[in-house]
Write a protein that holds these residues in place. Sequence first.
Motif, short mmCIF file in Angstrom:
data_model
loop_
_atom_site.label_atom_id
_atom_site.label_comp_id
_atom_site.label_asym_id
_atom_site.label_seq_id
_atom_site.Cartn_x
_atom_site.Cartn_y
_atom_site.Cartn_z
N LEU A 292 30.46 12.15 -50.87
CA LEU A 292 31.66 12.91 -50.51
C LEU A 292 31.67 13.28 -49.04
CD1 LEU A 292 32.11 15.31 -53.57
CD2 LEU A 292 33.64 13.47 -52.86
N ALA A 293 30.48 13.61 -48.50
CA ALA A 293 30.39 13.99 -47.09
C ALA A 293 30.76 12.84 -46.17
CB ALA A 293 28.97 14.47 -46.78
N HIS A 294 30.66 11.59 -46.68
CA HIS A 294 31.00 10.43 -45.86
C HIS A 294 32.37 9.86 -46.20
CE1 HIS A 294 26.65 10.71 -45.30
NE2 HIS A 294 26.81 9.99 -44.21
N VAL A 295 32.86 10.16 -47.39
CA VAL A 295 34.17 9.63 -47.79
C VAL A 295 35.30 10.54 -47.32
CG1 VAL A 295 35.65 9.14 -49.77
CG2 VAL A 295 33.28 8.37 -49.77
N ILE A 296 35.13 11.86 -47.46
CA ILE A 296 36.20 12.81 -47.11
C ILE A 296 36.63 12.69 -45.66
CG2 ILE A 296 36.76 15.26 -46.86
CD1 ILE A 296 35.22 15.78 -49.43
N PRO A 297 35.70 12.63 -44.68
CA PRO A 297 36.14 12.51 -43.28
C PRO A 297 36.89 11.21 -42.99
CG PRO A 297 33.88 13.27 -43.39
CD PRO A 297 34.25 12.81 -44.77
N ALA A 298 36.76 10.22 -43.88
CA ALA A 298 37.45 8.94 -43.67
C ALA A 298 38.90 8.98 -44.14
CB ALA A 298 36.70 7.83 -44.40
N ILE A 299 39.31 10.09 -44.77
CA ILE A 299 40.70 10.22 -45.20
C ILE A 299 41.61 10.21 -43.98
CG2 ILE A 299 42.36 11.73 -46.33
CD1 ILE A 299 40.09 12.78 -48.06
N PRO A 300 42.64 9.36 -43.98
CA PRO A 300 43.51 9.25 -42.81
C PRO A 300 44.03 10.60 -42.33
CG PRO A 300 44.06 7.57 -44.43
CD PRO A 300 43.05 8.47 -45.08
N GLY A 301 43.87 10.87 -41.07
CA GLY A 301 44.37 12.09 -40.47
C GLY A 301 43.42 13.26 -40.52
N LEU A 302 42.53 13.32 -41.54
CA LEU A 302 41.64 14.46 -41.68
C LEU A 302 40.63 14.52 -40.55
CD1 LEU A 302 40.58 16.89 -43.20
CD2 LEU A 302 39.22 15.36 -44.65
N ARG A 303 40.01 13.39 -40.24
CA ARG A 303 39.03 13.37 -39.15
C ARG A 303 39.68 13.75 -37.82
NH1 ARG A 303 36.97 9.95 -35.25
NH2 ARG A 303 34.70 10.06 -34.94
N ALA A 304 40.87 13.23 -37.58
CA ALA A 304 41.56 13.55 -36.33
C ALA A 304 41.84 15.04 -36.22
CB ALA A 304 42.86 12.76 -36.23
N ARG A 305 42.23 15.66 -37.33
CA ARG A 305 42.51 17.10 -37.31
C ARG A 305 41.24 17.90 -37.09
NH1 ARG A 305 46.09 15.63 -41.54
NH2 ARG A 305 44.58 16.30 -43.12
N LEU A 306 40.13 17.46 -37.70
CA LEU A 306 38.86 18.16 -37.51
C LEU A 306 38.38 18.06 -36.07
CD1 LEU A 306 36.97 17.12 -40.79
CD2 LEU A 306 37.84 19.38 -40.20
N VAL A 307 38.51 16.86 -35.49
CA VAL A 307 38.11 16.67 -34.09
C VAL A 307 38.98 17.51 -33.17
CG1 VAL A 307 38.01 15.01 -32.19
CG2 VAL A 307 37.16 14.36 -34.46
N GLU A 308 40.27 17.58 -33.46
CA GLU A 308 41.19 18.37 -32.64
C GLU A 308 40.86 19.85 -32.71
OE1 GLU A 308 46.01 19.20 -32.21
OE2 GLU A 308 45.23 17.79 -33.70
N LEU B 247 37.82 21.30 -33.79
CA LEU B 247 36.45 21.64 -33.43
C LEU B 247 36.05 21.12 -32.06
CD1 LEU B 247 34.71 20.81 -36.84
CD2 LEU B 247 35.29 23.09 -35.96
N GLY B 248 36.70 20.07 -31.58
CA GLY B 248 36.23 19.37 -30.40
C GLY B 248 35.31 18.24 -30.84
N ARG B 249 35.31 17.12 -30.12
CA ARG B 249 34.56 15.95 -30.56
C ARG B 249 33.06 16.23 -30.64
NH1 ARG B 249 35.03 10.71 -31.58
NH2 ARG B 249 33.21 9.40 -31.22
N ARG B 250 32.49 16.86 -29.61
CA ARG B 250 31.05 17.09 -29.60
C ARG B 250 30.62 18.00 -30.73
NH1 ARG B 250 29.28 17.85 -23.20
NH2 ARG B 250 29.83 15.72 -22.54
N ARG B 251 31.38 19.08 -30.95
CA ARG B 251 31.02 20.00 -32.03
C ARG B 251 31.18 19.32 -33.39
NH1 ARG B 251 33.74 25.77 -31.87
NH2 ARG B 251 32.55 25.73 -29.90
N TYR B 252 32.24 18.53 -33.55
CA TYR B 252 32.44 17.81 -34.81
C TYR B 252 31.29 16.86 -35.08
CZ TYR B 252 34.14 14.21 -37.98
OH TYR B 252 34.25 13.32 -39.02
N VAL B 253 30.90 16.06 -34.07
CA VAL B 253 29.80 15.11 -34.24
C VAL B 253 28.50 15.83 -34.58
CG1 VAL B 253 28.35 13.43 -33.05
CG2 VAL B 253 30.84 13.33 -32.79
N ALA B 254 28.24 16.96 -33.89
CA ALA B 254 27.01 17.72 -34.14
C ALA B 254 26.97 18.27 -35.56
CB ALA B 254 26.88 18.86 -33.13
N ILE B 255 28.07 18.88 -35.99
CA ILE B 255 28.14 19.45 -37.34
C ILE B 255 28.03 18.36 -38.40
CG2 ILE B 255 29.62 20.67 -38.99
CD1 ILE B 255 30.74 22.26 -36.64
N TYR B 256 28.75 17.27 -38.19
CA TYR B 256 28.74 16.17 -39.15
C TYR B 256 27.34 15.55 -39.26
CZ TYR B 256 30.13 11.87 -41.51
OH TYR B 256 30.25 10.84 -42.41
#
Length: 228
Positions: free
Chosen positions: A13-29, A31-40
């Motif tokens: 689930l941790a790898h499938v949910i972020p792949a949902i169209p638009g969800l990853r983009a919203r999370l990056v927007e 949290l910021g890319r660096r914080r998103y990558v670190a948390i993920y």
Amino acid sequence: MLLFLVALALFLLAHVIPAIPGLRARLVERLGRRRYVAIYSIISTVLLAFLVYATLRMDYVPLWDTAPWQAWVTIILTPIGFFLLFAGLISPNPMSISVRRGDLAPGAIVGITRHPVLWGFILWSGSHLVPNGDLRTVLLFGALFLFALLGIPLSERRAKKRLGADWPGIASATSIVPLVAILQGRARLKSDIGIVLGLAVTIVLTAWLLVGGHVALFGADPLALALA
């Protein structure tokens, strides 16, 4: 078994949910890319450790006899998988998984394959299936192997949609299967910082695992088995 199924479900689930169209983009927007990558990255590492722990808690059920030659499959293929994994993670790649921005020029590792991280997981998990002839290991590495294998067509579809008209030009200089584009003359074997760092991390990690790290973590010595 229940603990393993829960751990596996959380990991997937941790790898499938972020792949949902638009969800990853919203999370990056947000949290910021660096914080998103670190948390993920932290969440993925913790869940993978939990999955391994849950696997080790299962009863040992043998499926086939092991032999020294089987350990060599893991010893040879796992470092190649490590190299593709680490070099792929730290190299820009608009076509597949990477912690670098996808709008940068693709790293040299992309000339080898446009899905280096997924191929890294495929080689790592697949090579561990051969010398571990027990049910719990087959469930763990078999699930990770299939997950990474299925990730390739999914990544292809997402990348084609995201890149649009740019896809043919970028994809023509690489291949899904490692080294095919180089053998066909569509790409050249090159080196960059991602290649160098990936190779350095692979050498250090492989050496540590072979001289005692694997025993300390998992209670098994692949080199001793190979030389038995």
